[in-house]
Every structure is written in structure tokens, then in C-alpha cells.
Write a protein that holds these residues in place. Sequence first.
Motif, mmCIF file in Angstrom:
data_model
loop_
_atom_site.group_PDB
_atom_site.id
_atom_site.type_symbol
_atom_site.label_atom_id
_atom_site.label_comp_id
_atom_site.label_asym_id
_atom_site.label_seq_id
_atom_site.Cartn_x
_atom_site.Cartn_y
_atom_site.Cartn_z
ATOM 1 N N GLY A 45 14.479 -3.659 -38.363
ATOM 2 C CA GLY A 45 13.590 -2.612 -37.875
ATOM 3 C C GLY A 45 12.132 -3.016 -37.863
ATOM 4 O O GLY A 45 11.402 -2.657 -36.932
ATOM 5 N N PHE A 46 11.691 -3.750 -38.850
ATOM 6 C CA PHE A 46 10.286 -4.141 -38.907
ATOM 7 C C PHE A 46 9.925 -4.994 -37.702
ATOM 8 O O PHE A 46 8.895 -4.787 -37.054
ATOM 9 C CB PHE A 46 10.010 -4.906 -40.200
ATOM 10 C CG PHE A 46 8.549 -5.206 -40.419
ATOM 11 C CD1 PHE A 46 7.725 -4.292 -41.053
ATOM 12 C CD2 PHE A 46 8.007 -6.398 -39.978
ATOM 13 C CE1 PHE A 46 6.380 -4.561 -41.239
ATOM 14 C CE2 PHE A 46 6.663 -6.679 -40.160
ATOM 15 C CZ PHE A 46 5.845 -5.762 -40.791
ATOM 16 N N GLN A 83 14.147 1.624 -26.985
ATOM 17 C CA GLN A 83 14.787 0.314 -27.043
ATOM 18 C C GLN A 83 14.522 -0.376 -28.377
ATOM 19 O O GLN A 83 15.400 -1.052 -28.926
ATOM 20 C CB GLN A 83 14.287 -0.562 -25.889
ATOM 21 C CG GLN A 83 14.710 -0.110 -24.506
ATOM 22 C CD GLN A 83 16.190 -0.349 -24.217
ATOM 23 O OE1 GLN A 83 16.999 -0.544 -25.114
ATOM 24 N NE2 GLN A 83 16.540 -0.342 -22.935
ATOM 25 N N SER A 84 13.315 -0.215 -28.906
ATOM 26 C CA SER A 84 13.008 -0.793 -30.219
ATOM 27 C C SER A 84 13.876 -0.163 -31.298
ATOM 28 O O SER A 84 14.391 -0.849 -32.192
ATOM 29 C CB SER A 84 11.529 -0.591 -30.554
ATOM 30 O OG SER A 84 10.707 -1.207 -29.580
ATOM 31 N N ALA A 107 7.192 -5.467 -32.585
ATOM 32 C CA ALA A 107 7.133 -5.916 -31.193
ATOM 33 C C ALA A 107 6.665 -4.784 -30.281
ATOM 34 O O ALA A 107 5.824 -4.992 -29.393
ATOM 35 C CB ALA A 107 8.505 -6.415 -30.747
ATOM 36 N N ALA A 108 7.178 -3.575 -30.511
ATOM 37 C CA ALA A 108 6.747 -2.435 -29.697
ATOM 38 C C ALA A 108 5.267 -2.144 -29.915
ATOM 39 O O ALA A 108 4.533 -1.865 -28.949
ATOM 40 C CB ALA A 108 7.581 -1.207 -30.056
ATOM 41 N N TYR A 150 2.338 -2.177 -27.033
ATOM 42 C CA TYR A 150 1.456 -1.024 -26.776
ATOM 43 C C TYR A 150 -0.011 -1.419 -26.912
ATOM 44 O O TYR A 150 -0.854 -0.978 -26.124
ATOM 45 C CB TYR A 150 1.777 0.115 -27.743
ATOM 46 C CG TYR A 150 2.962 0.960 -27.353
ATOM 47 C CD1 TYR A 150 2.998 1.636 -26.136
ATOM 48 C CD2 TYR A 150 4.060 1.096 -28.201
ATOM 49 C CE1 TYR A 150 4.083 2.416 -25.768
ATOM 50 C CE2 TYR A 150 5.156 1.872 -27.853
ATOM 51 C CZ TYR A 150 5.169 2.530 -26.636
ATOM 52 O OH TYR A 150 6.236 3.301 -26.283
ATOM 53 N N VAL A 151 -0.334 -2.227 -27.898
ATOM 54 C CA VAL A 151 -1.715 -2.670 -28.085
ATOM 55 C C VAL A 151 -2.173 -3.510 -26.899
ATOM 56 O O VAL A 151 -3.303 -3.357 -26.408
ATOM 57 C CB VAL A 151 -1.853 -3.460 -29.400
ATOM 58 C CG1 VAL A 151 -3.226 -4.133 -29.482
ATOM 59 C CG2 VAL A 151 -1.663 -2.541 -30.598
ATOM 60 N N CYS A 152 -1.311 -4.395 -26.415
ATOM 61 C CA CYS A 152 -1.663 -5.224 -25.254
ATOM 62 C C CYS A 152 -1.911 -4.367 -24.016
ATOM 63 O O CYS A 152 -2.853 -4.614 -23.249
ATOM 64 C CB CYS A 152 -0.556 -6.243 -24.986
ATOM 65 S SG CYS A 152 -0.417 -7.543 -26.232
ATOM 66 N N ILE A 153 -1.062 -3.357 -23.819
ATOM 67 C CA ILE A 153 -1.256 -2.448 -22.693
ATOM 68 C C ILE A 153 -2.600 -1.729 -22.824
ATOM 69 O O ILE A 153 -3.353 -1.606 -21.851
ATOM 70 C CB ILE A 153 -0.104 -1.423 -22.624
ATOM 71 C CG1 ILE A 153 1.210 -2.118 -22.267
ATOM 72 C CG2 ILE A 153 -0.414 -0.336 -21.590
ATOM 73 C CD1 ILE A 153 2.421 -1.213 -22.342
#
Length: 238
Positions: free
Chosen positions: A200-201, A189-190, A206-207, A211-214
Motif C-alpha cells: 500500500g505504501f 487503481q492505487s 506513486a499516486a 498528482y504532484v507532477c500534474i
Amino acid sequence: MNYNWNWAVLFEDPYLGWLISGVQWTFAVALAAWVIALVVGVSVGVGRTLPSRPIALICTVYVELFRNVPLLVQMFLWYFVVPEIVPEDLGRWMKRDMPNPEYVTAVVALGLYTASRVAEQVRAGVQAVGGGLTNAAYANGLSVAQAYRYVLLPISFRLIVPPLTSEFLTIFKNSSLALTIGLLELTAQSQQIAEYTFQGFEAFTAATVIYVCIALLATVAAQVIEKHTRIPGYVGGK
């Protein structure tokens, strides 16, 4: 230096919806694959430590096969090759009629691949318990099944919480490979947002943040579990 920054694009319709959908698919793939990895991995890991040589050999072959073939190759095999080598009716169903074939393929491939890694951790955990407790269990009249149920597995599962945490984080990261077979998870999706908006940046940042939060949430949860399952004074089978 001439990049046109536009963070607000991430909150516009439909791009915010795409990110949310990607997160949902990422969780759906990772959690379902984790269930398969635990069930199969624990079974295979225990099988590798059993006295039965045929069972141990079969489990070893499974681990070596799935662990040493790249996950991306396994996804391609499950998605493109398996439907062609199974019976014709089953293959036709897998290619055309099976609901969400990309999702099912990603879950199966990721689950079985991760199971081979979990199996090695379970095997190491059982062997780390030490021969003293194992022999004591048999000396007290416990059968092999009872020794595993009441002595070896309860201790070994507590010992392998940290490495299992690492595998749990890895399964979320590996779920991104599902984009190669058409599943629109977070990374896909990103990429789609970047292609539509040329931002793109922002899209991949955001992705990355998600991922870091997860990873941070999983790490905190694992630390809580490890704290409550730690065996006081137990070190290296003593």
C-alpha cells in the motif's frame, strides 16, 4: 520497521498498466468536467452580474445549491437517485444501456459542482473591473451584450487567471471521488494495487507523486498564461 519494501512491484504487469489506466481516466474525467465547468460557470457568473433580476436570481440559486452540497453527495445523487426519478425508459437507459455510466456521472457531477465555483470567480472578476469602465461603455452607446463582450469580459478573464488555476488543480484532486461510484481512476487503481500486492505504501506514494507532477505542470502552464495575459499597470479597476 518490518515492512517489506518492494518498489519494483509498480513496474510489474499488470500493476503498471493499472496506474497508466488510472492516470488516463483521471485526465479524461478532469478535462471533460473542466470544459463543462467553464461553459456553465462563465454563463452563470455573467448571469449573476446582469441587470435582469430574474436571471441574476436563477443564477444565484444555482450557485448556492451546487456550491453548498458536498461533491460526494452530488455524485451519489446523480448516480443512484436521478435514474430513479426520471421517466422509466430514460432511467433504464441511464442504469443499463448508457456507455460508461460511471464516467458520465463523474464528469457531470464534477463539472456542475466546479461550475458553481467558477461562476463566483467570474462574478468577482466582472465586479472588479469597476463601475467607471462599465459606465464609460454604456456612455459610448454600447449595449449590455457589447459592453460585456468588448470591455468587461476581456478584462475580467485576465484578472481571474490565478483563481481559475486553483480550480483547475482542484478538479484533478476532486476527480478521485469518482472511485466511490466505481470509476477506476488513479486513486482507485492505487487502492486496487495495494489490495492485490499488500504494498500500500508504494501504491499510494506513486499516486501522490503523479498528482504532484500534474499540479506542478498545471501551475507552470498557468504562470505562463498569466504572464502573457497580464494587463500592464492595471490594478483594482484603475
